[in-house]
Design a protein around this motif. Structure first.
Motif, PDB file in Angstrom:
ATOM      1  N   UNK A 125     -38.389 -16.470 -69.843  1.00 62.54           N
ATOM      2  CA  UNK A 125     -37.201 -16.863 -69.099  1.00 62.54           C
ATOM      3  C   UNK A 125     -37.343 -16.383 -67.664  1.00 62.54           C
ATOM      4  N   UNK A 126     -37.059 -17.282 -66.724  1.00 57.51           N
ATOM      5  CA  UNK A 126     -37.159 -16.991 -65.304  1.00 57.51           C
ATOM      6  C   UNK A 126     -35.943 -17.601 -64.633  1.00 57.51           C
ATOM      7  N   UNK A 127     -35.125 -16.761 -63.975  1.00 55.43           N
ATOM      8  CA  UNK A 127     -33.892 -17.247 -63.376  1.00 55.43           C
ATOM      9  C   UNK A 127     -33.637 -16.534 -62.055  1.00 55.43           C
ATOM     10  N   UNK A 128     -32.999 -17.272 -61.125  1.00 53.08           N
ATOM     11  CA  UNK A 128     -32.621 -16.659 -59.859  1.00 53.08           C
ATOM     12  C   UNK A 128     -33.195 -17.401 -58.687  1.00 53.08           C
ATOM     13  N   UNK A 129     -33.334 -16.701 -57.571  1.00 50.30           N
ATOM     14  CA  UNK A 129     -33.924 -17.264 -56.360  1.00 50.30           C
ATOM     15  C   UNK A 129     -35.422 -17.018 -56.436  1.00 50.30           C
ATOM     16  N   UNK A 130     -36.179 -18.111 -56.569  1.00 55.84           N
ATOM     17  CA  UNK A 130     -37.614 -17.999 -56.794  1.00 55.84           C
ATOM     18  C   UNK A 130     -38.329 -18.651 -55.627  1.00 55.84           C
ATOM     19  N   UNK A 131     -39.259 -17.916 -55.013  1.00 53.99           N
ATOM     20  CA  UNK A 131     -39.968 -18.465 -53.862  1.00 53.99           C
ATOM     21  C   UNK A 131     -41.416 -18.017 -53.872  1.00 53.99           C
ATOM     22  N   UNK A 132     -42.249 -18.825 -53.204  1.00 51.34           N
ATOM     23  CA  UNK A 132     -43.673 -18.546 -53.130  1.00 51.34           C
ATOM     24  C   UNK A 132     -43.983 -17.926 -51.777  1.00 51.34           C
ATOM     25  N   UNK A 133     -44.838 -16.906 -51.784  1.00 54.18           N
ATOM     26  CA  UNK A 133     -45.271 -16.280 -50.542  1.00 54.18           C
ATOM     27  C   UNK A 133     -46.324 -17.167 -49.884  1.00 54.18           C
ATOM     28  N   UNK A 134     -46.275 -17.309 -48.561  1.00 52.87           N
ATOM     29  CA  UNK A 134     -47.357 -17.981 -47.848  1.00 52.87           C
ATOM     30  C   UNK A 134     -48.610 -17.138 -47.977  1.00 52.87           C
ATOM     31  N   UNK A 135     -49.769 -17.778 -47.887  1.00 50.29           N
ATOM     32  CA  UNK A 135     -51.027 -17.027 -47.989  1.00 50.29           C
ATOM     33  C   UNK A 135     -51.105 -15.958 -46.920  1.00 50.29           C
ATOM     34  N   UNK A 136     -50.664 -16.253 -45.709  1.00 50.61           N
ATOM     35  CA  UNK A 136     -50.690 -15.265 -44.626  1.00 50.61           C
ATOM     36  C   UNK A 136     -49.665 -14.167 -44.864  1.00 50.61           C
ATOM     37  N   UNK A 137     -48.596 -14.494 -45.585  1.00 54.67           N
ATOM     38  CA  UNK A 137     -47.527 -13.529 -45.814  1.00 54.67           C
ATOM     39  C   UNK A 137     -47.751 -12.686 -47.061  1.00 54.67           C
ATOM     40  N   UNK A 138     -48.726 -13.012 -47.886  1.00 53.29           N
ATOM     41  CA  UNK A 138     -48.949 -12.279 -49.129  1.00 53.29           C
ATOM     42  C   UNK A 138     -49.184 -10.793 -48.890  1.00 53.29           C
ATOM     43  N   UNK A 139     -49.865 -10.463 -47.808  1.00 51.06           N
ATOM     44  CA  UNK A 139     -50.137  -9.054 -47.538  1.00 51.06           C
ATOM     45  C   UNK A 139     -48.923  -8.339 -46.972  1.00 51.06           C
ATOM     46  N   UNK A 140     -48.011  -9.062 -46.322  1.00 51.28           N
ATOM     47  CA  UNK A 140     -46.829  -8.420 -45.755  1.00 51.28           C
ATOM     48  C   UNK A 140     -45.603  -8.585 -46.627  1.00 51.28           C
ATOM     49  N   UNK A 141     -45.690  -9.393 -47.662  1.00 51.74           N
ATOM     50  CA  UNK A 141     -44.628  -9.576 -48.648  1.00 51.74           C
ATOM     51  C   UNK A 141     -43.357 -10.166 -48.050  1.00 51.74           C
ATOM     52  N   UNK A 142     -43.513 -11.168 -47.155  1.00 51.98           N
ATOM     53  CA  UNK A 142     -42.367 -11.890 -46.614  1.00 51.98           C
ATOM     54  C   UNK A 142     -42.329 -13.246 -47.297  1.00 51.98           C
ATOM     55  N   UNK A 143     -41.156 -13.680 -47.723  1.00 50.00           N
ATOM     56  CA  UNK A 143     -41.065 -14.881 -48.545  1.00 50.00           C
ATOM     57  C   UNK A 143     -40.725 -16.124 -47.752  1.00 50.00           C
ATOM     58  N   UNK A 144     -41.192 -17.266 -48.264  1.00 53.37           N
ATOM     59  CA  UNK A 144     -40.812 -18.583 -47.778  1.00 53.37           C
ATOM     60  C   UNK A 144     -40.118 -19.280 -48.940  1.00 53.37           C
ATOM     61  N   UNK A 145     -38.819 -19.557 -48.851  1.00 59.64           N
ATOM     62  CA  UNK A 145     -38.120 -20.171 -49.979  1.00 59.64           C
ATOM     63  C   UNK A 145     -38.701 -21.537 -50.332  1.00 59.64           C
ATOM     64  N   UNK A 146     -38.938 -21.763 -51.605  1.00 59.91           N
ATOM     65  CA  UNK A 146     -39.465 -23.045 -52.050  1.00 59.91           C
ATOM     66  C   UNK A 146     -38.589 -23.684 -53.133  1.00 59.91           C
ATOM     67  N   UNK A 147     -37.952 -22.878 -53.956  1.00 54.09           N
ATOM     68  CA  UNK A 147     -37.122 -23.464 -55.014  1.00 54.09           C
ATOM     69  C   UNK A 147     -36.170 -22.430 -55.584  1.00 54.09           C
ATOM     70  N   UNK A 148     -35.091 -22.898 -56.106  1.00 55.51           N
ATOM     71  CA  UNK A 148     -34.196 -22.051 -56.877  1.00 55.51           C
ATOM     72  C   UNK A 148     -34.030 -22.761 -58.215  1.00 55.51           C
TER      73      UNK A 148
END
Length: 178
Positions: free
Chosen positions: A150-173
C-alpha cells in the motif's frame, strides 16, 4: 562473613573497604621512525585506509522496543523491528514486517516490509514489499512496489540531478495497491 555458627566475625578485612587509589598513567613509548618513503603517504591512500578501517554503524530497534522523539545521526543502517518515532538521515533503512516508523527520513536506500508514516526521501531506490504500507510525503529516485503493498499520499520522483540533494519534483499524487 558468616562463621559456621551463623554469627558475624568481629574482624573485617580492611582491604575490602579501602578507597581506590588514583591510577597514574604511564607514558607510551615513542614509535620508531619510519622510512622517508613511508612517512609521506598519498592523501588518497590515507582516506581509503580510514574508510576501510571504519566499521558500519548499524542500529537495530528490536521487536518489543518503542522509541519516541529521537534524532538519529551518523547511522549507516537502521533496522526497525519495533516501533519508532524519529528523524533520520542515513544510508540504508529497513523496516521489518512488524516494524513501524513515524517521522522524517532521508536515506539512500529503503526496504519496507512493515509500516511507514511521514516524510520519506530515498535518494537511490525505494522497495516496498507486499506486506509494506507507506503513507505521507514520499520522494524517490527509483521505486519498486510489490503486489499487495500500500502506497498513499503525495508521491514524487526526484530528478537525477536532485537525487544527491534530496529535493523533489512533484510528478503524481495517488494511492497504489488499494
Amino acid at each position: 562473613m558468616l562463621q559456621r555458627d551463623g554469627f558475624f566475625r568481629k574482624q573485617r578485612d580492611e582491604n575490602l573497604f579501602r578507597p581506590a587509589q588514583p591510577v597514574t598513567p604511564t607514558p607510551a613509548p615513542a614509535p620508531a621512525p619510519a622510512p622517508a618513503a613511508a612517512a609521506m603517504p598519498k592523501q588518497a591512500d590515507t582516506t581509503e585506509a580510514k574508510l576501510d578501517s571504519r566499521k558500519e554503524a548499524k542500529l537495530v530497534v528490536g521487536p518489543d522496543i518503542k522509541m519516541k522523539g529521537v534524532e538519529i545521526s551518523d547511522c549507516d543502517t537502521l533496522v526497525v523491528q519495533g516501533r519508532m518515532e524519529a528523524t533520520l538521515d542515513s544510508r540504508v533503512l529497513e523496516i521489518t514486517e512488524h516494524g513501524v516508523f513515524q517521522g522524517t527520513i532521508a536515506v539512500d536506500q529503503a526496504e519496507i516490509h512493515g509500516r511507514f508514516e511521514g516524510d520519506l526521501t530515498v535518494r537511490k531506490q525505494l522497495v516496498i514489499q507486499g506486506t509494506g504500507k507507506v503513507s505521507g510525503k514520499i520522494r524517490y529516485a527509483k521505486i519498486k512496489v510489490e503486489e499487495g503493498a500500500e502506497l498513499a499520499g503525495e508521491i514524487s520522483m526526484l530528478d537525477k540531478a536532485q537525487s544527491s540533494t534530496a529535493v523533489a519534483r512533484p510528478t503524481m499524487q495517488s494511492v497504489v495497491g488499494r
